[in-house]
Each structure stands twice: as C-alpha cells, then as structure tokens.
Enzyme design. Structure first.
Site, PDB file in Angstrom:
ATOM      1  N   TYR A 141       0.814  -1.212   0.000  1.00  0.00           N
ATOM      2  CA  TYR A 141       0.000   0.000   0.000  1.00  0.00           C
ATOM      3  C   TYR A 141       0.851   1.267   0.000  1.00  0.00           C
ATOM      4  CZ  TYR A 141      -4.539  -2.205   0.901  1.00  0.00           C
ATOM      5  OH  TYR A 141      -5.701  -2.914   0.806  1.00  0.00           O
ATOM      6  N   LYS A 187       3.507 -15.422   2.532  1.00  0.00           N
ATOM      7  CA  LYS A 187       3.722 -16.148   1.268  1.00  0.00           C
ATOM      8  C   LYS A 187       5.223 -16.400   1.170  1.00  0.00           C
ATOM      9  CE  LYS A 187       2.275 -17.822  -2.716  1.00  0.00           C
ATOM     10  NZ  LYS A 187       1.464 -19.060  -2.808  1.00  0.00           N
ATOM     11  N   ASP A 219      -2.501 -18.502   0.582  1.00  0.00           N
ATOM     12  CA  ASP A 219      -3.490 -19.197  -0.248  1.00  0.00           C
ATOM     13  C   ASP A 219      -4.176 -20.312   0.543  1.00  0.00           C
ATOM     14  OD1 ASP A 219      -1.004 -20.426  -0.207  1.00  0.00           O
ATOM     15  OD2 ASP A 219      -0.959 -20.913  -2.348  1.00  0.00           O
ATOM     16  N   ASP A 243      -6.169  -7.295   4.258  1.00  0.00           N
ATOM     17  CA  ASP A 243      -7.312  -6.671   3.593  1.00  0.00           C
ATOM     18  C   ASP A 243      -8.175  -7.742   2.941  1.00  0.00           C
ATOM     19  OD1 ASP A 243      -8.918  -4.596   2.472  1.00  0.00           O
ATOM     20  OD2 ASP A 243      -7.903  -4.939   0.558  1.00  0.00           O
ATOM     21  N   ASP A 247     -12.178  -9.369   4.285  1.00  0.00           N
ATOM     22  CA  ASP A 247     -13.429  -9.411   3.510  1.00  0.00           C
ATOM     23  C   ASP A 247     -13.917 -10.856   3.392  1.00  0.00           C
ATOM     24  OD1 ASP A 247     -13.333  -6.616   2.987  1.00  0.00           O
ATOM     25  OD2 ASP A 247     -14.227  -6.947   1.006  1.00  0.00           O
TER      26      ASP A 247
HETATM   27  C1  IPM Z   1     -10.312  -1.500   4.046  1.00  0.00           C
HETATM   28  C2  IPM Z   1     -10.526  -0.906   2.691  1.00  0.00           C
HETATM   29  C3  IPM Z   1      -9.372   0.009   2.347  1.00  0.00           C
HETATM   30  C4  IPM Z   1      -8.113  -0.833   2.341  1.00  0.00           C
HETATM   31  C5  IPM Z   1      -9.532   0.777   1.025  1.00  0.00           C
HETATM   32  C6  IPM Z   1     -10.808   1.558   0.965  1.00  0.00           C
HETATM   33  C7  IPM Z   1      -8.347   1.671   0.763  1.00  0.00           C
HETATM   34  O1  IPM Z   1     -10.716  -1.905   1.737  1.00  0.00           O
HETATM   35  O2  IPM Z   1     -10.196  -0.738   5.021  1.00  0.00           O
HETATM   36  O3  IPM Z   1     -10.252  -2.726   4.164  1.00  0.00           O
HETATM   37  O4  IPM Z   1      -7.806  -1.497   1.333  1.00  0.00           O
HETATM   38  O5  IPM Z   1      -7.422  -0.826   3.360  1.00  0.00           O
HETATM   39 MN    MN Z   2     -10.785  -3.894   2.553  1.00  0.00          MN
END
Ligand code: IPM
Ligand code: MN
Length: 366
Positions: A141, A187, A219, A243, A247
């Site tokens: 990032y 990884k 993975d 990240d 999700d």
């Molecule tokens: C999160 C989001 C952010 C990230 C984006 C919006 C930059 O997806 O906080 O998980 O990737 O960190």
């Molecule tokens: Mn995210």
C-alpha cells in the site's frame, strides 16, 4: 469523562452509518455520565469535492485535537478516474499513515441470531471467534516506487524488521487475552518480505513460550478460513493479505455489514471504522447496516477510552436487537420487513438506554 471524537463520515453510506453510531454514543454518554463532543470533518471523495484533496489539513488538525476518530467509508465511482493522489482511498491511507495507526484489529465473531444468514454450514460457523491483526501502514500500500505508464506499472512491497516486530508483538499480546494461539499468514514460499516476516515471528515467539504459533501460506489460509474457521484465534498478517482475508472472513458472519475495526498505535489513540466500504449503490436509501460502525464505536470506547462497561453495553444491545429479530436489509430473513439504517440504530440506542450490563458479551474480542 470528557472526550472529543472526530467524526469523518466520508462517502456513500458513510454518513448514514456514522450518524447511527453517534446516536448510540450519545445515549452511552447520558447513561454513563460522560461528555462526548463530536466534531465533524471531511475525508475521501467528499473532501476532494470540497477542498481538492482527500485528506485536508483541517481534517488532520481536527483529529489531532481529538481523543479518537470515528470514520464511515470512502470511495465511489464518481472519483474512479481521478489522478492517484486525488482518489478518495488516498485520504484513508494518508490518515492511517499520518497518525501511525499500524495495528488494524478486525474481530470476526459469529452472531447466534444470524447464523442462518451465513452461506457456510451453521455448525461450521457457530463457534467462530477470531481476530485478524492486519499491519496497516506498510507493505504494498505504501511502497515506493509506485507508478504506471500506459503499458507498464510497478508497486513495491517493503517491510522492515521493526515494522513487522511491532505488529507481531501486538498480536502475541492480544492472543494472551484470548486463546493464546497465533497464526501468522505469509507467502514465504515466494516473497522475500514474507521470509523476513516469518523470521521475525520466530524471533518474537521466544518471548511468548506460552503462545501456540503456526505459519500458514496465504493461499492455504484463505481456504482454511472457509473450511475450518473455528480453528483460528489471532491471525497476524501484512497489509494486503489482511485486507483480502478480512473481507473473506465476513461471509462467516453473513454480512460485511457486521464487521467492526480499530486502527491503533501503541499509545492507544485510534481510528475506528467499519470493515465495509462506501457501497455507493445503496447510499442514501436507508438500506445500509450500521452495526459495523456501531460496534467500531464500542471498540473505540474500550481501546482508546478504557470504557469497558460502556463498550459491553453497546455490544449487548446489538446482540439483543438481533435476538429480537430486528435486521437491516443485508441480513433480514425472507418475508421479514427490514428496518432502515436509522430505525435499526435507534433500536440499538433505545436498548442501550434500558438494559443492564450482563456478562454474556458476545462481541467482545478479548
Ligand atoms: C479497508 C478498505 C481500504 C483498504 C480501502 C478503501 C483503501 O478496503 O479498510 O479494508 O484497502 O485498506
Ligand atoms: Mn478492505
């Protein structure tokens, strides 16, 4: 206690969900005799529109003069073709970096009343109680160079020993308040940065002989998170892997709308935001689930203000409202009228007002 909270609603559903959390915090202040002052600032696309930059200096100053930051979400199609430094996401990355918020804590806990909403089998998700500890201010990032031409692009993945060590230590410390088990995800079969990561974990574990440690390749970890999520306690990993895995972990609870997060540094100052994004397609319609932001506010009370009872009061209220069958559209059962964002947040606020704190705190992540 007197606390000043910087509220940065951001874009899309950000304003709706932060309004819900502020409503709940106001009731907490009344019930527990605190004084919370809310000061609003812009970030993300809203800030680009207003001042031409995704993190205006006024917003930074506002946060510096506050005790914690509550953030909604950033981003939306309106700004997708903006130059890199004028994208809403840049504002979020910049505020994390500017305030040194290297530790991103993302608890994932099954909600008994919502188990049927998970696409996974109920018996696989019912005992899930894990925390993803994501490194937040390094890695892909932020690495330089990061640039592109028409036909080529480069991003850089850099980690230093110090950056890895502080997040790994934070994970070990957290694990001691839980089941004393750390899964480090990397990884290392491909990336140099991951091999350094693994070495640092091995060094740090010597100080925590009571903590069980395992290394998993990302993975394989992604697969195990779905096939056997109950086996995890604290997962520690670098920025990008964290990240993606967080999700993925949201399917366990049935909705990304339920996952809170805290981004903190060692002195306890922190930024609190839902794991979900700005969901521009449903913005302004009252469909958004404010649970993740309300639970992020609870994390703020606990982590930054040391208000354990107050945090527990919010978590219990959320649990009770779900047990009563009140849901927003993302988790409503078929045939049940979902509540709007505002209605659901108000139900939680009312519940905070009437409840007495019990010991069964389901969302507590320690
Ligand atoms: C999160 C989001 C952010 C990230 C984006 C919006 C930059 O997806 O906080 O998980 O990737 O960190
Ligand atoms: Mn995210």
């Amino acid at each position: 206690m007197e606390k000043r909270i910087a509220v940065l609603p951001g874009d899309g559903i950000g304003p709706e969900v932060t309004a819900g959390a502020v409503k709940v915090l106001e009731v907490i202040a009344r019930r527990f005799h605190h004084s919370f002052e809310f000061v609003h600032g812009t970030i993300g696309g809203a800030a680009v529109d207003e001042s031409g930059t995704p993190l205006p200096e006024e917003t930074v100053a506002l946060c510096e003069q506050s005790d914690a930051i509550l953030l909604g979400a950033v981003g939306g199609p309106k700004w997708d073709s903006n130059p890199a430094d004028q994208r809403p996401e840049k504002g979020l990355l910049a505020i994390r970096k500017r305030f040194g918020l290297f530790a991103n804590i993302r608890p994932v806990k099954a909600v008994p009343a919502l188990l049927h909403q998970s696409p996974l089998k109920e018996d696989r998700v019912k005992d899930v109680d894990l925390v993803i500890m994501r490194e937040l201010t390094g890695g892909l990032y932020f690495g330089e160079p990061s640039r592109r031409t028409e036909d080529a692009a480069v991003d850089t993945l850099v980690y230093t020993r110090d950056e890895i060590e502080r997040i790994v230590r934070a994970a070990f410390e957290l694990s001691r308040m839980r089941k004393s088990k750390v899964t480090s995800v990397d990884k290392a079969n491909v990336l140099q940065s991951s091999r350094l990561w693994r070495d640092v974990v091995e060094d740090v574990r010597a100080d925590y002989p009571d903590v069980e440690v395992e290394h998993q390749l990302v993975d394989s970890a992604a697969m195990k998170l779905i096939t056997n999520p109950g086996a995890f306690d604290v997962i520690v990993t670098e920025n990008m892997f964290g990240d993606i895995l967080s999700d993925e972990a949201s399917v366990i609870t049935g909705s990304l709308g339920l996952l809170p997060s805290a981004s903190v540094r060692t002195d306890g100052f922190g930024l609190y935001e839902p794991v979900h994004g700005s969901a521009p397609e449903i913005a302004g319609k009252g469909f958004a689930n404010p649970a993740a932001t309300i639970l992020s506010a609870a994390m703020m009370l606990r982590q930054s203000f040391g208000m354990e009872d107050e945090a527990a009061a919010i978590e219990l209220a959320v649990q009770t409202v779900y047990e009563e069958g009140h849901c927003t559209a993302d988790v409503a059962a078929k045939g049940v009228r979902p509540l709007s964002t505002e209605e659901w947040a108000s139900r939680v606020a009312e519940e905070v007002d009437v409840q007495s704190v019990s010991n069964s705190i389901m969302f507590s992540y320690v």
